[in-house]
Design an enzyme around this catalytic site. Structure first.
Site, short mmCIF file in Angstrom:
data_model
loop_
_atom_site.label_atom_id
_atom_site.label_comp_id
_atom_site.label_asym_id
_atom_site.label_seq_id
_atom_site.Cartn_x
_atom_site.Cartn_y
_atom_site.Cartn_z
N GLY A 43 0.84 -1.18 0.00
CA GLY A 43 0.00 0.00 0.00
C GLY A 43 0.88 1.24 0.00
CB CYS A 44 0.64 4.55 -1.66
SG CYS A 44 -1.09 4.98 -1.35
CG ASN A 45 -1.72 5.72 3.03
OD1 ASN A 45 -1.32 6.57 2.25
ND2 ASN A 45 -2.97 5.63 3.41
CB THR A 55 4.71 6.72 3.25
OG1 THR A 55 4.21 6.82 1.91
CG2 THR A 55 5.34 8.04 3.65
#
Length: 342
Positions: free
Chosen positions: A148-150, A153
């Site tokens: 997932g992009c979150n 990060t």
């Protein structure tokens, strides 16, 4: 050698980003584009900004011949992806951009996504696609599950610190802002311009955000015990980008030194000089992640700030980075373009 590529879900934002990136890749050629809802249309009709590219017409996924495809990107919605991948040839290399293969435990998948996993056999062989930390396994994998992009990060900011035990694992707060493209291209009332612009809001608060499953899985494995962070994502009225701030208990000098050492040889993760913080403007459209460390005014407390482009390093760029490894291509190929500014 040139490899033939298929992209399933080519009419979405991550599909478009994959096309943009692969268009500048010297070793990859897009042979097939699948997009059931827009089958029969040209890429110029679906994405006018890509009209200059000579690409095949979009097809129904079941119409694609995978016999001569070397690698397939699946940029399909959750649940749909696992059903499609279960039907694909067993020897086909796949990079999946959905959430369907990120969680190793089928019961955890059902807990976070609300339905039983439909491709358990494939889930068992999937390698988690956070490239910098699973590079060797990805290079040998048939199926890679993009993060997932979150989740990506937060992990770039926190994984080295958890491994080195320089922060208190029971006091990790992650406050994150994500641009609207992270919600996908499907029409949703709350994402209309009049509903979203001129403000931002927290969403999936408390224990409901699905990327918590990834944080739990990865951080607990690193620490050898349960690690559960506090995490609040916010939707901001911007097209691209993620900015996350971690509130940590630990000495700021040790935090900065640990992150700088962990990423010293990484081409896409830059740790800024101590006291500097990143901006989404400085990574937009690129495969770079910037991380900054600042000492808090409270003794023994530290702020870590991370920024990346959710469509590139957080998704499609990460997917291409993994595909390069899977095809024995130099990992950075097609991904060293500088960020867009202003």
């Amino acid at each position: 050698m040139t490899y033939s590529i298929a992209i399933l879900g080519a009419s979405g934002y991550t599909g478009a980003e994959l096309i943009r990136l692969i268009a500048g890749h010297p070793d990859l050629t897009i042979t097939a584009l699948g997009a059931n809802s827009k089958a029969g249309q040209s890429i110029a009709q679906v994405f006018p900004h890509l009209r200059h590219l000579q690409l095949p017409t979009l097809l129904q996924i079941d119409e694609i011949d995978f016999a001569n495809i070397d690698l397939c990107f699946c940029a399909l919605p959750h649940k749909t992806s696992q059903e499609v991948i279960a039907r694909l040839p067993a020897d086909l290399k796949i990079v999946d951009l959905s959430a369907d293969f990120r969680l190793r435990d089928p019961e955890a998948y059902e807990q976070w996504y609300g339905n039983p996993h439909a491709a358990v056999a494939q889930q068992k062989e999937a390698v988690y696609g956070l490239t910098e930390f699973y590079r060797d396994k990805i290079a040998q994998a048939r199926l890679v599950a993009g993060t997932g992009c979150n989740a990506a990060t937060g992990q770039y900011m926190l994984r080295p610190l958890i491994s080195a035990q320089v922060i208190d694992l029971d006091e990790i707060i992650l406050d994150l802002k994500c641009a609207v493209s992270g919600a996908g291209r499907s029409l949703k009332e709350n994402l209309l311009h009049a509903e979203l612009s001129e403000g931002y809001h927290a969403y999936a608060t408390g224990s409901t955000h699905r990327h918590l499953g990834e944080f739990d899985q990865e951080f607990s494995a690193l620490a050898g015990r349960d690690v559960k962070i506090q995490f609040t994502p916010h939707l901001i009225p911007a097209n691209r980008g993620i900015l996350a701030t971690g509130y940590l208990k630990g000495p700021s000098d040790a935090v900065h030194e640990t992150l700088a050492a962990a990423y010293a040889a990484e081409p896409f993760v830059d740790v800024l000089p101590f006291g500097e913080t990143p901006s989404t403007r400085h990574v937009r459209g690129s495969n770079f992640c910037h991380i900054g460390v600042v000492a808090d005014r409270l003794p023994g407390r530290t702020l870590v700030v991370g920024a990346l482009d959710n469509l590139t390093k957080g998704s499609s760029g990460q997917a291409l980075q993994n595909a390069n490894l899977m095809l024995n291509i130099e990992e950075t190929t097609g991904l060293m373009m500088p960020p867009l500014f202003p």
